[in-house]
Design a protein around this motif. Structure first.
Motif, PDB file in Angstrom:
ATOM      1  N   TYR A  56      -1.862   7.419   1.490  1.00 21.35           N
ATOM      2  CA  TYR A  56      -0.904   7.921   2.480  1.00 21.35           C
ATOM      3  C   TYR A  56       0.287   6.986   2.647  1.00 21.35           C
ATOM      4  O   TYR A  56       1.168   7.236   3.477  1.00 21.35           O
ATOM      5  CB  TYR A  56      -1.598   8.117   3.836  1.00 21.35           C
ATOM      6  CG  TYR A  56      -2.704   9.144   3.794  1.00 21.35           C
ATOM      7  CD1 TYR A  56      -2.436  10.499   3.925  1.00 21.35           C
ATOM      8  CD2 TYR A  56      -4.033   8.747   3.592  1.00 21.35           C
ATOM      9  CE1 TYR A  56      -3.453  11.441   3.859  1.00 21.35           C
ATOM     10  CE2 TYR A  56      -5.058   9.686   3.527  1.00 21.35           C
ATOM     11  CZ  TYR A  56      -4.761  11.026   3.666  1.00 21.35           C
ATOM     12  OH  TYR A  56      -5.768  11.967   3.600  1.00 21.35           O
ATOM     13  N   ASP A  57       0.331   5.914   1.859  1.00 23.94           N
ATOM     14  CA  ASP A  57       1.431   4.952   1.959  1.00 23.94           C
ATOM     15  C   ASP A  57       2.781   5.609   1.714  1.00 23.94           C
ATOM     16  O   ASP A  57       3.786   5.225   2.329  1.00 23.94           O
ATOM     17  CB  ASP A  57       1.235   3.799   0.966  1.00 23.94           C
ATOM     18  CG  ASP A  57       0.139   2.828   1.419  1.00 23.94           C
ATOM     19  OD1 ASP A  57      -0.311   2.955   2.569  1.00 23.94           O
ATOM     20  OD2 ASP A  57      -0.255   1.960   0.608  1.00 23.94           O
ATOM     21  N   ASP A  58       2.817   6.596   0.815  1.00 17.92           N
ATOM     22  CA  ASP A  58       4.096   7.252   0.491  1.00 17.92           C
ATOM     23  C   ASP A  58       4.726   7.886   1.718  1.00 17.92           C
ATOM     24  O   ASP A  58       5.958   7.881   1.875  1.00 17.92           O
ATOM     25  CB  ASP A  58       3.893   8.319  -0.595  1.00 17.92           C
ATOM     26  CG  ASP A  58       3.583   7.713  -1.951  1.00 17.92           C
ATOM     27  OD1 ASP A  58       3.804   6.489  -2.107  1.00 17.92           O
ATOM     28  OD2 ASP A  58       3.120   8.448  -2.846  1.00 17.92           O
ATOM     29  N   ILE A  59       3.894   8.444   2.567  1.00 17.03           N
ATOM     30  CA  ILE A  59       4.411   9.098   3.773  1.00 17.03           C
ATOM     31  C   ILE A  59       5.049   8.068   4.700  1.00 17.03           C
ATOM     32  O   ILE A  59       6.173   8.261   5.198  1.00 17.03           O
ATOM     33  CB  ILE A  59       3.284   9.859   4.506  1.00 17.03           C
ATOM     34  CG1 ILE A  59       2.827  11.046   3.653  1.00 17.03           C
ATOM     35  CG2 ILE A  59       3.745  10.323   5.892  1.00 17.03           C
ATOM     36  CD1 ILE A  59       1.667  11.819   4.232  1.00 17.03           C
ATOM     37  N   PHE A  60       4.361   6.969   4.923  1.00 17.68           N
ATOM     38  CA  PHE A  60       4.899   5.927   5.802  1.00 17.68           C
ATOM     39  C   PHE A  60       6.142   5.278   5.187  1.00 17.68           C
ATOM     40  O   PHE A  60       7.100   4.964   5.907  1.00 17.68           O
ATOM     41  CB  PHE A  60       3.827   4.872   6.086  1.00 17.68           C
ATOM     42  CG  PHE A  60       2.686   5.366   6.936  1.00 17.68           C
ATOM     43  CD1 PHE A  60       2.863   5.603   8.291  1.00 17.68           C
ATOM     44  CD2 PHE A  60       1.434   5.618   6.377  1.00 17.68           C
ATOM     45  CE1 PHE A  60       1.819   6.069   9.077  1.00 17.68           C
ATOM     46  CE2 PHE A  60       0.388   6.077   7.153  1.00 17.68           C
ATOM     47  CZ  PHE A  60       0.580   6.315   8.507  1.00 17.68           C
TER      48      PHE A  60
END
Length: 351
Positions: free
Chosen positions: A46-50
């Motif tokens: 989920y790093d891409d979202i942040f």
């Protein structure tokens, strides 16, 4: 409005978090408020979202190394605002899964501006369109709270809240790291002179609320845990009290009824109270303040006098009911009062 930061606790979010941030930035009021996202130990995928949010919007992202829970995420944000944004008069929490509209957030914020010392709750209506799991859980919790504490709140689990600055310090040190923290926030409000105001908001459930991280059994036990432990301790002590009372009534059968009731009540209550005090101090409320012993036995004495007096009076008018049964009924009525006094006075933590 710039002094009421927006706090978004987030764990393994999807694109709805990005949508929410876009809506906040495009709204007239939301664009002026500082936005704080707490990444509560989300998986690396989920790093891409942040990273996308960090790159394209003016937000502050605080990160937990592991998933500590929604309550801890809110505490982290409160601590950040308390220490880093001294001009803030409060903060507003909003869920990251699209269940709260920006319009309703602004509605709650506007209400807070007229009542800056109150805790504002955006409360939903639980009609036939709400998923059964959410409807049942919320209604049961609300009714449970009303019966056990006298606090009447229609939506105890709402994540849309405006928290006044005067409540910050207490919340940072309050018990609970997961969903029970939001319950404790409501339960403890009166102890810090915080009034609660409910603001009706739109009820939004997407895909039957499957994105919720609420664990029905585990988190429900956390929410009700203290009261369940109190019930266990009280029932155990109650059994000891009744058994000794019955035994003493039998032994003292040559005395007058009133004298036997007084002596039996004293002996049974003193014996059972020693056990009950230990359970409540060490297990239920986890308060090691030795001064609680004085407060506790003041409560025991008061409760014993009330119980004894009511049993004697009732026995004179309800002669067809066994004395022990009268005591059971009367002590059951004093049960909830005793719980509230112990929670909020005897074993209350430091303010």
């Amino acid at each position: 409005m710039t002094h009421i930061p927006i706090v978004i606790p987030s764990f393994n979010p999807d694109d709805r978090l990005i949508t929410l941030i876009k809506q906040l930035h495009s709204s007239k009021n939301g664009s002026k408020q500082k936005i704080i996202i707490v990444n509560d130990g989300s998986s690396k995928k989920y790093d891409d979202i942040f990273e996308y949010i960090q790159k394209n919007f003016q937000v502050t992202i605080l990160k937990h190394p592991i998933n500590f829970g929604k309550g801890r995420a809110i505490k982290t944000a409160i601590n950040y605002v308390f220490k880093g944004i001294p001009e803030a008069i409060g903060l507003i929490t909003i869920d990251s899964d699209g269940q709260h509209s920006v319009t309703d957030m602004i509605k709650c914020t506007d209400t807070f501006l007229t009542k800056p010392k109150d805790l504002i709750l955006g409360t939903r209506a639980f009609d036939h369109e709400v998923p059964l799991r959410s409807k049942f859980g919320n209604l049961v919790t609300a009714k449970f709270m009303q019966i056990t504490t006298g606090i009447k709140i229609s939506d105890t689990q709402t994540g849309l809240r405006v928290i006044p600055k005067m409540y910050f310090k207490a919340l940072i040190n309050m018990k609970g790291d997961r969903f029970e923290f939001e319950m404790n926030m409501i339960l403890e409000a009166a102890n810090y002179d915080i009034n609660i105001v409910e603001v009706p908001i739109k009820t939004i459930y997407l895909n039957d609320n499957k994105s919720s991280h609420f664990r029905i059994i585990h988190d429900s036990l956390s929410i009700y845990g203290v009261f369940f432990k109190y019930i266990f301790g009280a029932i155990s002590s109650f059994v000891v009290d009744i058994l000794i009372f019955m035994f003493m009534i039998g032994v003292l059968n040559k005395l007058s009824v009133s004298a036997a009731i007084v002596i039996a009540s004293i002996v049974s209550r003193v014996t059972s109270s020693v056990f009950n005090y230990y359970i409540n101090r060490k297990i239920v409320f986890k308060n090691n303040n030795r001064l609680s012993l004085i407060s506790y036995y003041t409560l025991v004495l008061t409760q014993m006098l009330l119980s004894t007096g009511l049993v004697i009076i009732s026995n004179q008018y309800v002669t067809h009911v066994n004395i022990t049964m009268l005591k059971v009924i009367i002590d059951a009525g004093l049960f909830f009062v005793s719980y509230q006094v112990q929670k909020h006075v005897v074993f209350k933590g430091p303010r």
